[in-house]
Scaffold this motif. Structure first.
Motif, mmCIF file in Angstrom:
data_model
loop_
_atom_site.group_PDB
_atom_site.id
_atom_site.type_symbol
_atom_site.label_atom_id
_atom_site.label_comp_id
_atom_site.label_asym_id
_atom_site.label_seq_id
_atom_site.Cartn_x
_atom_site.Cartn_y
_atom_site.Cartn_z
ATOM 1 N N LEU A 132 -14.496 -5.646 4.195
ATOM 2 C CA LEU A 132 -13.758 -4.390 4.375
ATOM 3 C C LEU A 132 -12.620 -4.194 3.370
ATOM 4 N N PRO A 133 -11.786 -5.212 3.083
ATOM 5 C CA PRO A 133 -10.721 -4.983 2.082
ATOM 6 C C PRO A 133 -11.265 -4.564 0.723
ATOM 7 N N GLN A 134 -12.418 -5.124 0.325
ATOM 8 C CA GLN A 134 -13.007 -4.741 -0.953
ATOM 9 C C GLN A 134 -13.465 -3.285 -0.926
ATOM 10 N N VAL A 135 -14.026 -2.870 0.203
ATOM 11 C CA VAL A 135 -14.485 -1.486 0.342
ATOM 12 C C VAL A 135 -13.310 -0.527 0.246
ATOM 13 N N VAL A 136 -12.222 -0.848 0.963
ATOM 14 C CA VAL A 136 -11.048 0.019 0.967
ATOM 15 C C VAL A 136 -10.377 0.036 -0.409
ATOM 16 N N ALA A 137 -10.360 -1.123 -1.091
ATOM 17 C CA ALA A 137 -9.671 -1.233 -2.380
ATOM 18 C C ALA A 137 -10.275 -0.333 -3.450
ATOM 19 N N VAL A 138 -11.552 0.012 -3.317
ATOM 20 C CA VAL A 138 -12.203 0.867 -4.328
ATOM 21 C C VAL A 138 -12.445 2.285 -3.814
ATOM 22 N N HIS A 139 -11.864 2.620 -2.664
ATOM 23 C CA HIS A 139 -12.026 3.974 -2.130
ATOM 24 C C HIS A 139 -11.404 4.984 -3.099
ATOM 25 N N PRO A 140 -12.075 6.095 -3.358
ATOM 26 C CA PRO A 140 -11.566 7.063 -4.351
ATOM 27 C C PRO A 140 -10.208 7.674 -3.999
ATOM 28 N N HIS A 141 -9.805 7.643 -2.735
ATOM 29 C CA HIS A 141 -8.544 8.265 -2.329
ATOM 30 C C HIS A 141 -7.417 7.257 -2.115
ATOM 31 N N VAL A 142 -7.708 5.970 -2.285
ATOM 32 C CA VAL A 142 -6.689 4.969 -1.970
ATOM 33 C C VAL A 142 -5.508 5.047 -2.934
ATOM 34 N N GLY A 143 -5.752 5.435 -4.177
ATOM 35 C CA GLY A 143 -4.666 5.582 -5.143
ATOM 36 C C GLY A 143 -3.698 6.669 -4.716
ATOM 37 N N ALA A 144 -4.246 7.784 -4.241
ATOM 38 C CA ALA A 144 -3.401 8.885 -3.769
ATOM 39 C C ALA A 144 -2.603 8.472 -2.540
ATOM 40 N N VAL A 145 -3.219 7.675 -1.674
ATOM 41 C CA VAL A 145 -2.530 7.198 -0.471
ATOM 42 C C VAL A 145 -1.330 6.342 -0.855
ATOM 43 N N LEU A 146 -1.492 5.482 -1.854
ATOM 44 C CA LEU A 146 -0.398 4.606 -2.274
ATOM 45 C C LEU A 146 0.751 5.370 -2.915
ATOM 46 N N SER A 147 0.454 6.519 -3.431
ATOM 47 C CA SER A 147 1.511 7.312 -4.049
ATOM 48 C C SER A 147 2.346 8.057 -3.010
ATOM 49 N N GLN A 148 1.904 8.054 -1.759
ATOM 50 C CA GLN A 148 2.633 8.721 -0.680
ATOM 51 C C GLN A 148 3.385 7.691 0.161
ATOM 52 N N ASP A 149 4.321 8.173 0.942
ATOM 53 C CA ASP A 149 5.056 7.289 1.841
ATOM 54 C C ASP A 149 4.168 6.843 2.989
ATOM 55 N N ARG A 150 3.320 7.773 3.453
ATOM 56 C CA ARG A 150 2.378 7.461 4.522
ATOM 57 C C ARG A 150 1.093 8.252 4.297
ATOM 58 N N ALA A 151 -0.005 7.679 4.744
ATOM 59 C CA ALA A 151 -1.296 8.361 4.608
ATOM 60 C C ALA A 151 -1.432 9.450 5.672
ATOM 61 N N GLY A 152 -2.270 10.411 5.374
ATOM 62 C CA GLY A 152 -2.538 11.455 6.346
ATOM 63 C C GLY A 152 -3.561 11.009 7.377
ATOM 64 N N PRO A 153 -3.795 11.840 8.400
ATOM 65 C CA PRO A 153 -4.738 11.485 9.478
ATOM 66 C C PRO A 153 -6.141 11.169 8.972
ATOM 67 N N SER A 154 -6.570 11.843 7.905
ATOM 68 C CA SER A 154 -7.940 11.668 7.417
ATOM 69 C C SER A 154 -8.192 10.221 6.982
ATOM 70 N N PHE A 155 -7.303 9.658 6.171
ATOM 71 C CA PHE A 155 -7.512 8.290 5.675
ATOM 72 C C PHE A 155 -7.309 7.267 6.790
ATOM 73 N N ASN A 156 -6.338 7.514 7.656
ATOM 74 C CA ASN A 156 -6.132 6.600 8.788
ATOM 75 C C ASN A 156 -7.359 6.573 9.696
ATOM 76 N N ASN A 157 -7.948 7.720 9.947
ATOM 77 C CA ASN A 157 -9.160 7.778 10.775
ATOM 78 C C ASN A 157 -10.337 7.111 10.087
ATOM 79 N N TYR A 158 -10.377 7.204 8.758
ATOM 80 C CA TYR A 158 -11.416 6.499 7.998
ATOM 81 C C TYR A 158 -11.292 4.990 8.228
ATOM 82 N N LEU A 159 -10.058 4.457 8.128
ATOM 83 C CA LEU A 159 -9.842 3.031 8.378
ATOM 84 C C LEU A 159 -10.225 2.666 9.803
ATOM 85 N N LYS A 160 -9.880 3.525 10.739
ATOM 86 C CA LYS A 160 -10.189 3.253 12.145
ATOM 87 C C LYS A 160 -11.690 3.203 12.384
ATOM 88 N N THR A 161 -12.415 4.094 11.765
ATOM 89 C CA THR A 161 -13.869 4.171 11.957
ATOM 90 C C THR A 161 -14.575 2.925 11.437
#
Length: 326
Positions: free
Chosen positions: A57-86
């Protein structure tokens, strides 16, 4: 003469019974150790299955196309958090989360729970530090937020060959340990420091089978790996300088079978109680004692009856001769 026979037969019975005990002990011990190797392989396979089903799972998340944008924010939005939850629920792991370059959690599969990791900083954890050096991290630790122990696997999130964040999955062991406890067997895992991190015996958790230096103990304290719990040595005796072969814990003799889990720097130990071996060998010796004793008694009884019958025949013959001479 009768006493000489009793002493001789008693010596024979005692010697044969002792020999039977020795042979029985060796055979029962070999059988127990063979069974312990099979049990150890089963526990190893179960543990590997528990850890490996979510290790990707960490490898999958590390190459997610939106993970770079998430790191540039203070917190991720509901969409990415729900992706991790799923994907966390699909892999049956416990928590999947993302940290920025400073160790602050910006997204987590438990974002909607009271013990959410979002906003918390875990930069002190070795799995974060290893990943920020560009390598995968694998660490057992007690959760700083939940207080529950788990195995953390981390992967660096890289941009231009430079780590800019870390993806982590936490795997807990409640179901695995419940199976160990229900089996009623002595099985436990030690980490690279010899500390018992998982065990079917609660009184042995977080004890060490190795002597740790004050410097190493201080490193463990600083990492908060064991959440402030005191690491004490496990009380045992052994002829082997390592925790191996025949040992005694709390007056109970055991044989230690173990296997090294290379990828995780863990050792899986399985204890085979030797008290059961002694009991089985003792029962065998008692059975042999009774069988030989009964056999010798029967021989002596038959011998006595034959002698008695001969004496009776001699008496009868003597009486006839006496009557003939009258």
């Amino acid at each position: 003469m009768r006493y000489v026979y009793f002493i001789l037969f008693g010596s024979i019975i005692g010697f044969v019974s002792f020999f039977a005990y020795q042979i029985g002990y060796e055979r029962f011990e070999q059988s127990s150790l063979l069974a312990s190797k099979e049990r150890l392989s089963l526990y190893q396979a179960t543990l590997r299955s528990t850890l490996d089903r979510a290790s990707h799972l960490p490898q999958v998340v590390a190459v997610h196309p939106h993970v770079g944008a998430v790191l540039s924010q203070d917190r991720a939005g509901p969409s990415f958090n729900n992706y991790l939850k799923t994907i966390n629920e699909a892999a049956q792991s416990d928590v999947l989360f993302v940290m920025d370059r400073n160790g602050k959690t910006v997204a987590s599969s438990n974002f909607d729970l009271s013990e959410s990791f979002v906003g918390r900083n875990y930069g002190f954890r070795p799995y974060f530090q290893d990943a920020m050096k560009g390598t995968q991290g694998r660490v057992f630790a007690i959760g700083a937020t939940t207080g529950r122990p788990g195995y953390f696997i981390s992967e660096p999130i890289v941009e231009g060959n430079v780590p800019v964040g870390v993806a982590v999955v936490k795997i807990e062991f409640d179901k695995l340990l419940a199976g160990w406890v229900n089996a009623g067997e002595g099985v436990f895992i030690t980490d690279a420091d010899g500390v018992i991190v998982l065990t079917s015996k609660k009184d042995k958790i977080y004890k060490t089978i190795k002597t740790l230096t004050p410097e190493r103990l201080e490193v463990l304290v600083q990492s908060r790996k064991f959440a402030g719990r005191t690491i004490e040595p496990l009380a045992y005796t052994s002829e082997n300088p390592e925790f191996a072969d025949r040992i005694t814990i709390g007056g109970n003799p055991d044989y230690v079978s173990r296997v090294y889990l290379t990828k995780r720097s863990w050792k899986l130990h399985y204890l085979t109680p030797l008290s059961g071996v002694s009991s089985a060998a003792l029962v065998l010796a008692m059975v042999v004692f009774l069988l030989i004793g009964l056999s010798l008694f029967a021989i002596l009884y038959v011998r006595s009856r034959i002698k008695q019958e001969r004496l009776e025949l001699v008496a009868i013959e003597a009486e006839r001769v006496k009557e003939a001479n009258i």
